[in-house]
Each structure stands twice: as structure tokens, then as C-alpha cells.
Design an enzyme around this catalytic site. Structure first.
Site, short mmCIF file in Angstrom:
data_model
loop_
_atom_site.label_atom_id
_atom_site.label_comp_id
_atom_site.label_asym_id
_atom_site.label_seq_id
_atom_site.Cartn_x
_atom_site.Cartn_y
_atom_site.Cartn_z
N ARG A 135 -4.38 11.85 62.83
CA ARG A 135 -3.13 11.48 62.15
C ARG A 135 -2.58 10.16 62.70
NH1 ARG A 135 -2.30 17.11 62.32
NH2 ARG A 135 -0.92 16.99 64.14
N ALA A 158 5.40 1.16 63.09
CA ALA A 158 6.80 1.60 63.13
C ALA A 158 7.72 0.47 63.58
CB ALA A 158 6.95 2.82 64.04
N CYS A 191 2.14 -7.03 76.14
CA CYS A 191 2.09 -7.42 74.73
C CYS A 191 3.05 -8.54 74.34
CB CYS A 191 2.35 -6.21 73.85
SG CYS A 191 1.02 -4.99 73.88
N ASP A 245 -4.64 7.48 61.15
CA ASP A 245 -4.32 7.34 59.72
C ASP A 245 -3.01 6.60 59.51
OD1 ASP A 245 -6.62 8.70 59.09
OD2 ASP A 245 -5.64 10.63 58.69
N LYS A 304 -4.48 15.67 65.78
CA LYS A 304 -3.32 14.81 66.09
C LYS A 304 -3.75 13.35 66.17
CE LYS A 304 -0.35 17.93 68.75
NZ LYS A 304 0.10 18.31 70.10
#
Length: 398
Positions: free
Chosen positions: A61, A311, A167, A64, A58
């Protein structure tokens, strides 16, 4: 007897004439470079978690999909071996983490500040204000004090320390620096963001996958800017003007990003739909900032967006119909450094002005006049800074 000066006259004399301007930018990272392709193996080995085979897949991924090629981290294998509690999932380790960051956060900030001061080219004695921001640890006197001493700034430099913002705070730092520069004639503000993941690093857990998202994204870095109004163009070279700055809390977003300082360090919690919440509200933020300027074509402005993760960038692009090249500088910084929290947007500004000069653009904003800088973070909080580029003159790429 001469008439007393009025308060209005005093205020007029105190204020600058023109907008706050970014006069120099410097960045720094630790020497230790971590390649994302190798990180899952390293991370599960150093945290003694190699038996968690499915969880490692997981995490692989996540890495990646991160669109990150490499990151920089102060935490080396040697440091982590000396501090096994930092490698556990939830072991008491705040003292060990604090011992690292109270030294390393100002030190990394100093490296970035020295580069900015060198580019600015003026004596340090001209720095009137210091703004320091970090989400990495807390100390008193703060990292602002330590940096002022390390740089040899005047003892009467006006300091402001911002801890635990998260952030969005690269935008906050610029907003505060803007107000300081514009309300104090002759002010030169050194604003520094310095972030080190020693507070958030921890081992993996099946029950806390959002913590692992942070392990896949976060990197270390520091960035510094010199900000001032009414630049002396005989000796100072403006890079960007700051035209407006604002902060807002997004509706129905409470708890979407949380960080809590505990005995185990800084824990990180993330709801899945952060990209959706940001993209759903991005048009309103743009409209509030640019409608007064008569701008509504979001491809006609340059973009500096905090790269919280791919995203977020993908969904913002889709929502406002951005051409891929608008986020080029933003995605470059995500790829080469990861998410460095508050420091990211200043790295992106630096990348943008350098790339604009190298590519032969007419302005520091990829050839465009107007631009936007977004900070996204806990709250959900959004910082929006409207920027105006400056013409690139011969030799500006140097």
C-alpha cells in the site's frame, strides 16, 4: 611611491558584478532500474521476509500510494545476496555499506559532473571551486577529493565536502555555490549531489514502519551544476539566475526527521506529520522570500520542490492554492526516480529547463520569470532559493 591599495579596493576587485547563474546541469543514475509495481515482491523475497504477509500488504500500500513508477538502485540482487546482513532488519553491516558507497558515490557523481561539464563546454581548468554533498557514507579524504582526482581538476581547486545533511541539501549546495560565485570574481563552481541507498537499505520490521516508508521512497541518483556569475555569453549559456537563498529551522519540528549512522547503517526515523509541519510554514517561507520582490501570487512563479513524498506535495499545493501544473516537473521526477535526497531538486531544474524548451515556452521557467526552489529535510530544515529564469533562444532545447 604609489599609495598602497586599500582593503575596500581589494574587496571590490574580488567580487563579481552580477548574480550567480546556473550555467549547466548534468544528471546520472545507476543502470539498475526497479519498477515500483514489482518492488514489494522483490523486497520481501530478497530480505527473506515473505512470511510477514500482513506487513507485506502494508508495504504494498505504501508503494501504491507513493506516486513513484520506477527508481534506480546500485544495489542489485547479486550484491544483496553477497551481503545478507544488509538485508536483515538491524544486523551489523556498516563496513559492507561503506565499502560500496566510498567507491560508488564519487563514481556516480563523476558521471553527472561529466555531463554538466560537457554542456558548459569550457575547459575543466576553469573550475575554481568544488562542492560535494552526500548523505551516503563518510570517508577521509572525502568524496570531493576523489571526484577532483577522477575529473582531473586542478590540485588547487577549492573543495567543500558536505556529509550527512539529508533531503534539504540540494538547496544548501546552491546557496553555498551562489555565495562562492558572487564573492570570487571569475569563479566557476562545480556543485555535485550524489546519493546511494546502500546506506539505508534494510529488511522490514513491524516495529519500525517509518523505516519502511524510506524503503518505499528512496532511490539513487547524482546531479551536478556549474555555477558562475557574469557569464561570458559568447561561450556560456545561462539557465537560471539565483537571486536569494536562505535556510531556516521550522518551529516545533525537532525530531520530525532523524537519521543516525550506526553499526547497522543509516537508520531513518520519520514522524507522521512532516507534510503538515512543512505546509503550515510554507506561506511564511514564500512571504519572506518574495514580499521584497512584490510577488504574492504563488501561481505566477515556477516551482521546484523537494519531493519528499506525495503527501508533502499535496499539502503544500492545498495550502497555497497551487494549480496542478505548477508541480508538474517536481512530480515527474518523483515518479521517474523516487526520492533521491539532495539530488532531487537539481533533477527537477534539469527537467524544467528541458520541458520548457520542448513545450515552446519563452523562458526556462515554464514561461515565467520568477521561481522558487525548496529543500525540505532533517531539522526540520527548509532551504529557499529564489530563481529568475532566462529567455529560451532558438536551439536551446538541443
Amino acid at each position: 611611491m604609489a599609495a598602497a591599495v586599500t582593503v575596500e579596493e581589494v574587496r571590490r576587485a574580488q567580487r563579481a558584478e552580477g548574480p550567480a547563474t546556473v550555467l549547466a546541469i548534468g544528471t546520472a543514475t545507476p543502470a539498475n532500474c526497479v519498477y515500483q509495481a514489482d518492488y514489494p515482491d522483490y523486497y520481501f523475497r530478497i530480505t527473506k521476509s515473505e512470511h510477514m504477509v500482513e506487513l507485506k500488504e502494508k508495504f504494498k500500500r505504501m508503494c501504491d500510494k507513493s506516486q513513484i513508477r520506477k527508481r534506480y538502485m546500485h544495489l542489485t540482487e547479486e550484491i544483496l545476496q553477497e551481503n545478507p546482513n544488509m538485508c536483515a532488519y538491524m544486523a551489523p553491516s556498516l563496513d559492507a555499506r561503506q565499502d560500496i558507497v566510498v567507491v560508488e558515490v564519487p563514481k556516480l557523481g563523476k558521471a553527472a559532473a561529466q555531463k554538466a561539464i560537457k554542456e558548459w563546454g569550457q575547459p575543466r581548468s576553469r573550475i575554481t571551486h568544488l562542492v560535494f554533498c552526500t548523505t551516503s557514507g563518510v570517508d577521509m579524504p572525502g568524496a570531493d577529493y576523489q571526484l577532483a582526482k577522477m575529473l582531473g581538476l586542478r590540485p588547487n581547486v577549492n573543495r567543500l565536502m558536505m556529509y550527512q545533511q539529508g533531503c534539504f541539501a540540494g538547496g544548501t549546495v546552491l546557496r553555498v555555490a551562489k555565495d562562492l560565485a558572487e564573492n570570487n570574481r571569475g569563479a566557476r563552481v562545480l556543485a555535485v549531489c550524489s546519493e546511494i541507498t546502500a546506506v539505508t537499505f534494510r529488511g522490514p520490521s513491524e516495529s519500525h514502519l517509518d523505516s519502511m516508508v524510506g524503503q518505499a521512497l528512496f532511490g539513487d541518483g547524482a546531479a551536478a551544476v556549474i555555477v558562475g556569475s557574469d557569464p561570458d555569453e559568447a561561450v556560456e549559456r545561462p539557465l537560471f539566475q539565483m537571486v536569494s537563498a536562505s535556510q531556516t529551522i521550522l518551529p516545533d519540528s525537532e525530531g520530525a526527521i532523524d537519521g543516525h549512522l550506526r553499526e547497522v547503517g543509516l537508520t531513518f526515523h520519520l514522524l507522521k506529520d512532516v507534510p503538515g509541519l512543512i505546509s503550515k510554514n510554507i506561506e511564511r517561507a514564500l512571504g519572506d522570500a518574495f514580499t521584497p520582490l512584490g510577488i504574492s501570487d504563488w501561481n505566477s512563479i515556477f516551482w521546484v520542490a523537494h519531493p519528499g513524498g506525495p503527501a508533502i506535495l499535496d499539502q503544500v499545493e492545498a495550502k497555497v492554492g497551487l494549480d496542478k501544473e505548477r508541480m508538474r516537473a517536481t512530480r515527474h521526477v518523483l515518479s521517474e526516480y523516487g526520492n533521491m535526497s539532495s539530488a532531487c531538486v537539481l533533477f527537477i531544474l534539469d527537467e524544467m529547463r528541458k520541458r520548457s524548451a520542448e513545450d515552446g515556452h519563452a523562458t526556462t521557467g515554464e514561461g515565467m520569470d520568477w521561481g522558487v526552489l525548496f529543500g525540505f529535510g532533517p531539522g526540520l530544515t527548509v532551504e529557499t532559493v529564489v530563481l529568475h529564469s532566462v529567455p529560451i533562444t532558438a536551439g536551446a532545447a538541443a
